[in-house]
Design a protein around this motif. Structure first.
Motif, PDB file in Angstrom:
ATOM      1  N   TYR A  80       0.834  -1.197   0.000  1.00 27.90           N
ATOM      2  CA  TYR A  80       0.000   0.000   0.000  1.00 27.90           C
ATOM      3  C   TYR A  80       0.874   1.256   0.000  1.00 27.90           C
ATOM      4  O   TYR A  80       2.034   1.219   0.424  1.00 27.90           O
ATOM      5  N   SER A  81       0.314   2.360  -0.444  1.00 27.29           N
ATOM      6  CA  SER A  81       0.998   3.634  -0.258  1.00 27.29           C
ATOM      7  C   SER A  81       1.125   3.892   1.240  1.00 27.29           C
ATOM      8  O   SER A  81       0.426   3.274   2.057  1.00 27.29           O
ATOM      9  N   SER A  82       2.016   4.799   1.619  1.00 24.87           N
ATOM     10  CA  SER A  82       2.243   5.065   3.040  1.00 24.87           C
ATOM     11  C   SER A  82       0.975   5.543   3.736  1.00 24.87           C
ATOM     12  O   SER A  82       0.632   5.068   4.832  1.00 24.87           O
ATOM     13  N   LEU A  83       0.251   6.458   3.103  1.00 30.40           N
ATOM     14  CA  LEU A  83      -0.949   6.992   3.736  1.00 30.40           C
ATOM     15  C   LEU A  83      -2.038   5.927   3.811  1.00 30.40           C
ATOM     16  O   LEU A  83      -2.711   5.792   4.835  1.00 30.40           O
ATOM     17  N   GLU A  84      -2.191   5.151   2.754  1.00 31.60           N
ATOM     18  CA  GLU A  84      -3.193   4.082   2.798  1.00 31.60           C
ATOM     19  C   GLU A  84      -2.829   3.046   3.860  1.00 31.60           C
ATOM     20  O   GLU A  84      -3.701   2.554   4.581  1.00 31.60           O
ATOM     21  N   GLY A  85      -1.554   2.701   3.958  1.00 31.34           N
ATOM     22  CA  GLY A  85      -1.142   1.750   4.976  1.00 31.34           C
ATOM     23  C   GLY A  85      -1.429   2.255   6.375  1.00 31.34           C
ATOM     24  O   GLY A  85      -1.873   1.491   7.254  1.00 31.34           O
ATOM     25  N   LEU A  86      -1.208   3.545   6.606  1.00 33.25           N
ATOM     26  CA  LEU A  86      -1.493   4.140   7.903  1.00 33.25           C
ATOM     27  C   LEU A  86      -2.995   4.103   8.192  1.00 33.25           C
ATOM     28  O   LEU A  86      -3.423   3.732   9.299  1.00 33.25           O
ATOM     29  N   ALA A 131       3.440   6.341  12.956  1.00 33.62           N
ATOM     30  CA  ALA A 131       2.740   7.395  12.223  1.00 33.62           C
ATOM     31  C   ALA A 131       3.728   8.351  11.557  1.00 33.62           C
ATOM     32  O   ALA A 131       3.538   8.755  10.401  1.00 33.62           O
ATOM     33  N   ALA A 132       4.801   8.711  12.272  1.00 29.96           N
ATOM     34  CA  ALA A 132       5.799   9.618  11.694  1.00 29.96           C
ATOM     35  C   ALA A 132       6.454   8.985  10.480  1.00 29.96           C
ATOM     36  O   ALA A 132       6.695   9.655   9.456  1.00 29.96           O
ATOM     37  N   ARG A 133       6.754   7.685  10.566  1.00 32.43           N
ATOM     38  CA  ARG A 133       7.361   6.998   9.428  1.00 32.43           C
ATOM     39  C   ARG A 133       6.423   6.989   8.225  1.00 32.43           C
ATOM     40  O   ARG A 133       6.840   7.218   7.082  1.00 32.43           O
ATOM     41  N   LYS A 134       5.154   6.744   8.475  1.00 35.48           N
ATOM     42  CA  LYS A 134       4.185   6.706   7.375  1.00 35.48           C
ATOM     43  C   LYS A 134       3.946   8.086   6.778  1.00 35.48           C
ATOM     44  O   LYS A 134       3.813   8.239   5.556  1.00 35.48           O
ATOM     45  N   PHE A 135       3.890   9.111   7.621  1.00 37.50           N
ATOM     46  CA  PHE A 135       3.718  10.461   7.086  1.00 37.50           C
ATOM     47  C   PHE A 135       4.949  10.894   6.285  1.00 37.50           C
ATOM     48  O   PHE A 135       4.824  11.590   5.276  1.00 37.50           O
ATOM     49  N   SER A 136       6.120  10.476   6.716  1.00 35.65           N
ATOM     50  CA  SER A 136       7.340  10.775   5.944  1.00 35.65           C
ATOM     51  C   SER A 136       7.243  10.150   4.559  1.00 35.65           C
ATOM     52  O   SER A 136       7.583  10.776   3.540  1.00 35.65           O
ATOM     53  N   LEU A 148       4.454  19.517   5.125  1.00 34.04           N
ATOM     54  CA  LEU A 148       3.829  18.970   6.320  1.00 34.04           C
ATOM     55  C   LEU A 148       4.818  18.893   7.481  1.00 34.04           C
ATOM     56  O   LEU A 148       5.954  18.430   7.322  1.00 34.04           O
ATOM     57  N   ASP A 149       4.381  19.337   8.648  1.00 33.15           N
ATOM     58  CA  ASP A 149       5.149  19.145   9.878  1.00 33.15           C
ATOM     59  C   ASP A 149       4.874  17.720  10.340  1.00 33.15           C
ATOM     60  O   ASP A 149       3.840  17.436  10.963  1.00 33.15           O
ATOM     61  N   ILE A 150       5.774  16.810  10.016  1.00 32.95           N
ATOM     62  CA  ILE A 150       5.546  15.382  10.248  1.00 32.95           C
ATOM     63  C   ILE A 150       5.351  15.080  11.730  1.00 32.95           C
ATOM     64  O   ILE A 150       4.461  14.316  12.119  1.00 32.95           O
ATOM     65  N   SER A 151       6.169  15.667  12.579  1.00 33.93           N
ATOM     66  CA  SER A 151       6.067  15.425  14.014  1.00 33.93           C
ATOM     67  C   SER A 151       4.708  15.855  14.554  1.00 33.93           C
ATOM     68  O   SER A 151       4.064  15.131  15.318  1.00 33.93           O
ATOM     69  N   ALA A 152       4.260  17.041  14.132  1.00 38.76           N
ATOM     70  CA  ALA A 152       2.969  17.546  14.606  1.00 38.76           C
ATOM     71  C   ALA A 152       1.821  16.692  14.083  1.00 38.76           C
ATOM     72  O   ALA A 152       0.859  16.406  14.806  1.00 38.76           O
TER      73      ALA A 152
END
Length: 214
Positions: A80-86, A131-136, A148-152
């Motif tokens: 899956y894409s990162s966002l879909e996987g999350l 979540a941070a890994r997937k948003f990255s 995007l501020d990944i941490s936030a």
């Protein structure tokens, strides 16, 4: 062997009863006497397996962590894409919470005053890193805004998700999929570029529906 099996069944019964009460009333408001009565076991049987209420909570957190890790490993292997996987992972955890009081209680215990003993890591820390890994990855894949501020974003998602479960004690567990879908609709609107939103809005609706009709 029969004695060992009975002991394992008793332990599982106690864990399930404790999880049910922790979920309904909270960790602090549940006593060992409450758990004994709910599990329909003797105090001796409970103390044979668990010396203190915190040991029970820790056992529930361990079971929830194992289930979550299996789910993450499964999602990671599906391409899956990162966002879909999350998204699929959060809905997968939601499905577990709807079906079983143990993972449901695990989510509530993550916000309780329970010491998480090594090697187990606190659920908040594990989910924050995931979540941070997937948003990255989603930034690299242009599924979220490049600035995007990944941490936030990761912190907001994890707090939103755990908070949804804690507040969920005021409504039926079956409402949880809808609350998670609402969470994602809000996050998609804020994080995802306009031309990519329809795919993920549709996915959130689809995943919610799959849990409700399972």
């Amino acid at each position: 062997m029969a004695r060992q099996l009975r002991a394992e069944q008793t332990r599982a019964t106690i864990i399930t009863a404790a999880a049910d009460l922790f979920d309904q009333h909270g960790y602090e408001s549940t006593s060992l006497s409450d758990i004994v009565a709910h599990a329909k076991v003797t105090k001796g049987a409970l103390y044979f397996h668990f010396a203190a209420k915190e040991d029970l909570a820790h056992a529930i957190l361990e079971l929830e962590a194992r289930a979550a890790r299996r789910l993450v490993a499964d999602m990671e292997g599906r391409g899956y894409s990162s966002l879909e996987g999350l998204m699929r992972t959060t809905f997968g955890v939601t499905r577990l919470a709807v079906d079983d009081p143990v993972p449901r209680a695990g989510l509530r215990l993550a916000t309780a005053d329970v010491t998480v003993r090594p090697p187990l890591r606190h659920p908040y820390t594990e989910w924050l890193e995931f979540a941070a890994r997937k948003f990255s990855g989603a930034v690299r894949e242009a599924d979220v805004h490049g600035d995007l501020d990944i941490s936030a974003a990761a912190h907001s998602l994890v707090c939103f998700f755990f908070g949804t479960r804690v507040a969920g004690r005021f409504e039926p567990a079956g409402r949880l999929p809808r609350r998670v879908a609402e969470m994602w609709h809000l996050m998609i609107r804020g994080l995802v570029p306009v031309h990519r939103r329809p795919r993920y809005v549709t996915l959130a609706t689809q995943l919610e529906r799959e849990i409700r009709t399972a």
